[in-house]
Design a protein around this motif. Structure first.
Motif, PDB file in Angstrom:
ATOM      1  N   ILE A   1       0.871  -1.183   0.000  1.00 36.70           N
ATOM      2  CA  ILE A   1       0.000   0.000   0.000  1.00 36.70           C
ATOM      3  C   ILE A   1       0.898   1.219   0.000  1.00 36.70           C
ATOM      4  N   SER A   2       0.731   2.067  -0.982  1.00 40.11           N
ATOM      5  CA  SER A   2       1.581   3.231  -1.126  1.00 40.11           C
ATOM      6  C   SER A   2       0.810   4.498  -0.759  1.00 40.11           C
ATOM      7  N   ALA A   3       1.479   5.358  -0.034  1.00 39.76           N
ATOM      8  CA  ALA A   3       0.866   6.641   0.310  1.00 39.76           C
ATOM      9  C   ALA A   3       0.861   7.589  -0.878  1.00 39.76           C
ATOM     10  N   LEU A   4       1.704   7.286  -1.868  1.00 45.56           N
ATOM     11  CA  LEU A   4       1.726   8.134  -3.059  1.00 45.56           C
ATOM     12  C   LEU A   4       0.364   8.190  -3.732  1.00 45.56           C
ATOM     13  N   GLN A   5      -0.264   7.030  -3.825  1.00 48.66           N
ATOM     14  CA  GLN A   5      -1.585   6.966  -4.468  1.00 48.66           C
ATOM     15  C   GLN A   5      -2.578   7.882  -3.758  1.00 48.66           C
ATOM     16  N   SER A   6      -2.605   7.805  -2.434  1.00 52.62           N
ATOM     17  CA  SER A   6      -3.526   8.651  -1.662  1.00 52.62           C
ATOM     18  C   SER A   6      -3.187  10.126  -1.812  1.00 52.62           C
ATOM     19  N   GLY A   7      -1.908  10.448  -1.790  1.00 53.17           N
ATOM     20  CA  GLY A   7      -1.495  11.845  -1.935  1.00 53.17           C
ATOM     21  C   GLY A   7      -1.888  12.411  -3.278  1.00 53.17           C
ATOM     22  N   TYR A   8      -1.643  11.627  -4.328  1.00 53.68           N
ATOM     23  CA  TYR A   8      -2.015  12.104  -5.669  1.00 53.68           C
ATOM     24  C   TYR A   8      -3.530  12.223  -5.827  1.00 53.68           C
ATOM     25  N   GLN A   9      -4.278  11.320  -5.204  1.00 49.91           N
ATOM     26  CA  GLN A   9      -5.741  11.421  -5.266  1.00 49.91           C
ATOM     27  C   GLN A   9      -6.223  12.690  -4.581  1.00 49.91           C
ATOM     28  N   MET A  10      -5.606  13.023  -3.452  1.00 51.01           N
ATOM     29  CA  MET A  10      -6.006  14.244  -2.738  1.00 51.01           C
ATOM     30  C   MET A  10      -5.700  15.485  -3.572  1.00 51.01           C
ATOM     31  N   ILE A  11      -4.543  15.496  -4.202  1.00 54.86           N
ATOM     32  CA  ILE A  11      -4.182  16.645  -5.045  1.00 54.86           C
ATOM     33  C   ILE A  11      -5.120  16.739  -6.244  1.00 54.86           C
ATOM     34  N   ASP A  12      -5.461  15.599  -6.836  1.00 54.59           N
ATOM     35  CA  ASP A  12      -6.395  15.589  -7.971  1.00 54.59           C
ATOM     36  C   ASP A  12      -7.771  16.084  -7.541  1.00 54.59           C
ATOM     37  N   HIS A  13      -8.220  15.645  -6.374  1.00 55.28           N
ATOM     38  CA  HIS A  13      -9.518  16.093  -5.852  1.00 55.28           C
ATOM     39  C   HIS A  13      -9.493  17.604  -5.599  1.00 55.28           C
ATOM     40  N   ALA A  14      -8.384  18.107  -5.060  1.00 54.75           N
ATOM     41  CA  ALA A  14      -8.259  19.542  -4.821  1.00 54.75           C
ATOM     42  C   ALA A  14      -8.312  20.320  -6.131  1.00 54.75           C
TER      43      ALA A  14
ATOM     44  N   TYR B   1      -6.795  20.566   1.099  1.00 51.58           N
ATOM     45  CA  TYR B   1      -6.600  19.223   0.538  1.00 51.58           C
ATOM     46  C   TYR B   1      -5.274  19.136  -0.214  1.00 51.58           C
ATOM     47  N   ASN B   2      -4.952  20.192  -0.938  1.00 47.55           N
ATOM     48  CA  ASN B   2      -3.710  20.206  -1.692  1.00 47.55           C
ATOM     49  C   ASN B   2      -2.507  20.141  -0.751  1.00 47.55           C
ATOM     50  N   ARG B   3      -2.555  20.902   0.328  1.00 45.81           N
ATOM     51  CA  ARG B   3      -1.458  20.878   1.307  1.00 45.81           C
ATOM     52  C   ARG B   3      -1.319  19.500   1.946  1.00 45.81           C
ATOM     53  N   VAL B   4      -2.439  18.910   2.311  1.00 49.41           N
ATOM     54  CA  VAL B   4      -2.401  17.587   2.940  1.00 49.41           C
ATOM     55  C   VAL B   4      -1.856  16.547   1.961  1.00 49.41           C
ATOM     56  N   GLY B   5      -2.322  16.581   0.721  1.00 46.94           N
ATOM     57  CA  GLY B   5      -1.833  15.631  -0.282  1.00 46.94           C
ATOM     58  C   GLY B   5      -0.342  15.766  -0.513  1.00 46.94           C
ATOM     59  N   THR B   6       0.132  17.000  -0.587  1.00 46.76           N
ATOM     60  CA  THR B   6       1.562  17.242  -0.764  1.00 46.76           C
ATOM     61  C   THR B   6       2.346  16.738   0.436  1.00 46.76           C
ATOM     62  N   ASN B   7       1.809  16.983   1.622  1.00 47.04           N
ATOM     63  CA  ASN B   7       2.468  16.528   2.845  1.00 47.04           C
ATOM     64  C   ASN B   7       2.538  14.999   2.895  1.00 47.04           C
ATOM     65  N   VAL B   8       1.474  14.322   2.482  1.00 52.93           N
ATOM     66  CA  VAL B   8       1.467  12.852   2.463  1.00 52.93           C
ATOM     67  C   VAL B   8       2.551  12.338   1.521  1.00 52.93           C
ATOM     68  N   ILE B   9       2.659  12.934   0.357  1.00 50.94           N
ATOM     69  CA  ILE B   9       3.671  12.500  -0.622  1.00 50.94           C
ATOM     70  C   ILE B   9       5.075  12.740  -0.074  1.00 50.94           C
ATOM     71  N   GLN B  10       5.305  13.906   0.535  1.00 50.82           N
ATOM     72  CA  GLN B  10       6.622  14.193   1.094  1.00 50.82           C
ATOM     73  C   GLN B  10       6.980  13.219   2.214  1.00 50.82           C
ATOM     74  N   ARG B  11       6.022  12.917   3.088  1.00 49.33           N
ATOM     75  CA  ARG B  11       6.282  11.987   4.197  1.00 49.33           C
ATOM     76  C   ARG B  11       6.582  10.589   3.668  1.00 49.33           C
ATOM     77  N   GLU B  12       5.878  10.186   2.627  1.00 50.25           N
ATOM     78  CA  GLU B  12       6.108   8.859   2.067  1.00 50.25           C
ATOM     79  C   GLU B  12       7.500   8.779   1.457  1.00 50.25           C
ATOM     80  N   GLN B  13       7.912   9.828   0.785  1.00 44.36           N
ATOM     81  CA  GLN B  13       9.245   9.837   0.192  1.00 44.36           C
ATOM     82  C   GLN B  13      10.330   9.872   1.270  1.00 44.36           C
ATOM     83  N   ASP B  14      10.093  10.607   2.346  1.00 39.22           N
ATOM     84  CA  ASP B  14      11.041  10.615   3.466  1.00 39.22           C
ATOM     85  C   ASP B  14      11.158   9.228   4.089  1.00 39.22           C
TER      86      ASP B  14
END
Length: 108
Positions: free
Chosen positions: A3-16, A85-98
């Motif tokens: 399960i990747s957080a990238l998918q969720s982050g990108y979905q949040m950014i797309d929704h935003a 939503y955009n901030r949260v999605g970006t934060n999720v992607i950054q945390r997953e990459q970290d």
């Protein structure tokens, strides 16, 4: 199954992005509707007998500018929510990459 957080982050950014598009369309529609109404209400000829009507129209314009429609308020709220939503999605992607970087550091 991973399960990747990238998918969720990108979905949040797309929704935003979708929310932003909807809100901007709503604001544009409201602005056009208002400008059409104002053009219809403005008297074309300058007639001294129409001076009281012109003052009344000016006062209505000023109050309309001060009191936004509910659709404008809803659209602005939607824009604010899309920003969050955009901030949260970006934060999720950054945390997953970290997290991936930390895992690679531990394994090396």
């Amino acid at each position: 199954m991973s399960i990747s957080a990238l998918q969720s982050g990108y979905q949040m950014i797309d929704h935003a992005t979708q929310m932003t598009n909807e809100a901007s369309r709503d604001l544009n529609r409201t602005a056009r509707h208002r400008s059409d109404e104002q053009m219809q209400q403005e008297p074309r000829a300058v007639d001294p007998s129409l001076a009281p009507q012109q003052n009344t129209i000016r006062q209505q314009k000023e109050t309309a500018d001060k009191n936004p429609d509910q659709t404008q308020v809803d659209a602005l709220m939607k824009l604010n929510q899309a920003t969050q939503y955009n901030r949260v999605g970006t934060n999720v992607i950054q945390r997953e990459q970290d997290m991936i970087g930390s895992l690679l550091d531990v394994q090396v």
